[in-house]
Enzyme design. Structure first.
Site, PDB file in Angstrom:
ATOM      1  CG  MET A 198      -1.911  -1.116   1.275  1.00  0.00           C
ATOM      2  SD  MET A 198      -2.852  -1.119   2.833  1.00  0.00           S
ATOM      3  CE  MET A 198      -1.632  -1.839   3.940  1.00  0.00           C
TER       4      MET A 198
ATOM      5  N   GLY B  96       1.319   4.194   4.658  1.00  0.00           N
ATOM      6  CA  GLY B  96       2.134   3.332   3.812  1.00  0.00           C
ATOM      7  C   GLY B  96       2.544   2.041   4.496  1.00  0.00           C
ATOM      8  CB  SER B  97       1.660  -0.460   5.751  1.00  0.00           C
ATOM      9  OG  SER B  97       0.358  -0.020   5.395  1.00  0.00           O
ATOM     10  NE  ARG B  98       4.896  -7.779   2.580  1.00  0.00           N
ATOM     11  CZ  ARG B  98       6.094  -8.335   2.689  1.00  0.00           C
ATOM     12  NH1 ARG B  98       7.181  -7.633   2.435  1.00  0.00           N
ATOM     13  NH2 ARG B  98       6.219  -9.593   3.067  1.00  0.00           N
TER      14      ARG B  98
END
Length: 247
Positions: A117, A205-207
């Site tokens: 993301m 922001g990340s996963r």
């Protein structure tokens, strides 16, 4: 020429209809985002007072923050056996991987689908399957680039294990990234969730990693864009191979 009452009523009706249409297109902000959007808005007012060009920059950042915390409605497919995307973003990896130890899913490889993301994606996370949350495990860690494979072991993360009615256990891991510094989860151990139900978010922001039983038929490919709660990642009931092609 004066406007008659019927014309005024017609205009008012058109305005109301247009307003409803606009509201339908604007996603609400998730309550977890209110302090951030409010903070950006307050800073913008101060910046306008100091120097108007800075205020306009603040306005753009406030709009971005509101978009980041948007919480849109989604239409989720609910057929038994479907696995939907837990996050908006881009599929960065699909591979057989031994799940992290905290999931307690054994030492054999499972199908891992990773969704990255960016800071421009909606960051509200949704359950990929329906079932009962067996456990939630938080692990502190680093904040390296979430697109790197080792981020699943090194970064701050929050893991959920969901027991499905007929398809075994599914693991979901929220992973912090370079910018993301706060993982939020709305659910608890023992809670029942529906497919596409909101369960958390990650700020900035990340996963997300999804671990599926070995042999699960994956219906997406690396590089594909996903929509949380709508994009079908896999089908437990399908056994006839790929149902897509790249072009």
């Amino acid at each position: 020429m004066p406007i008659d009452r019927q014309t005024l009523l017609s205009i008012a009706k058109s305005v109301r209809s247009g307003a409803r249409s606009v509201r339908a297109q604007i996603s609400p902000i998730h309550p977890k985002g209110y302090p951030f959007v409010g903070g950006f808005a307050l800073a913008t007012i101060i910046l306008f007072w100091i120097w108007s060009p800075l205020g306009w920059i603040g306005t753009l950042l406030t709009i971005w923050c509101a978009l980041f915390f948007r919480n849109p409605a989604r239409v989720t497919p609910i057929r038994e056996g479907l696995v939907v995307a837990p996050a908006d973003g881009r599929i960065s990896m699909i591979a057989p991987v031994v799940p992290p130890a905290e999931l307690e899913l054994g030492e054999l490889p499972m199908v891992r689908i990773s969704i990255f993301m960016s800071v421009f994606n909606c960051h509200v996370n949704r359950s990929p399957v329906a079932g009962r949350i067996e456990r939630i495990v938080y692990r502190p860690g680093k904040f390296i680039n979430a697109e790197l494979d080792k981020a699943s072991e090194d970064n701050e993360r929050n893991a959920l294990v969901i027991s499905t009615p007929n398809n075994g256990l599914v693991g979901v891991i929220q992973i912090a990234g370079l910018i993301a510094r706060r993982i939020v989860t709305f659910v608890h151990d023992g809670q029942t969730v529906e497919t596409g139900e909101r369960f958390g978010l990650i700020r900035f922001g990340s996963r997300l990693d999804v671990f599926l039983p070995e042999g699960t038929q994956v219906l997406v490919s690396e590089g594909q864009t996903t929509i949380a709660g709508e994009t079908v990642l896999a089908d437990f009931q399908q056994t006839d191979g790929r149902t897509f092609r790249s072009s």
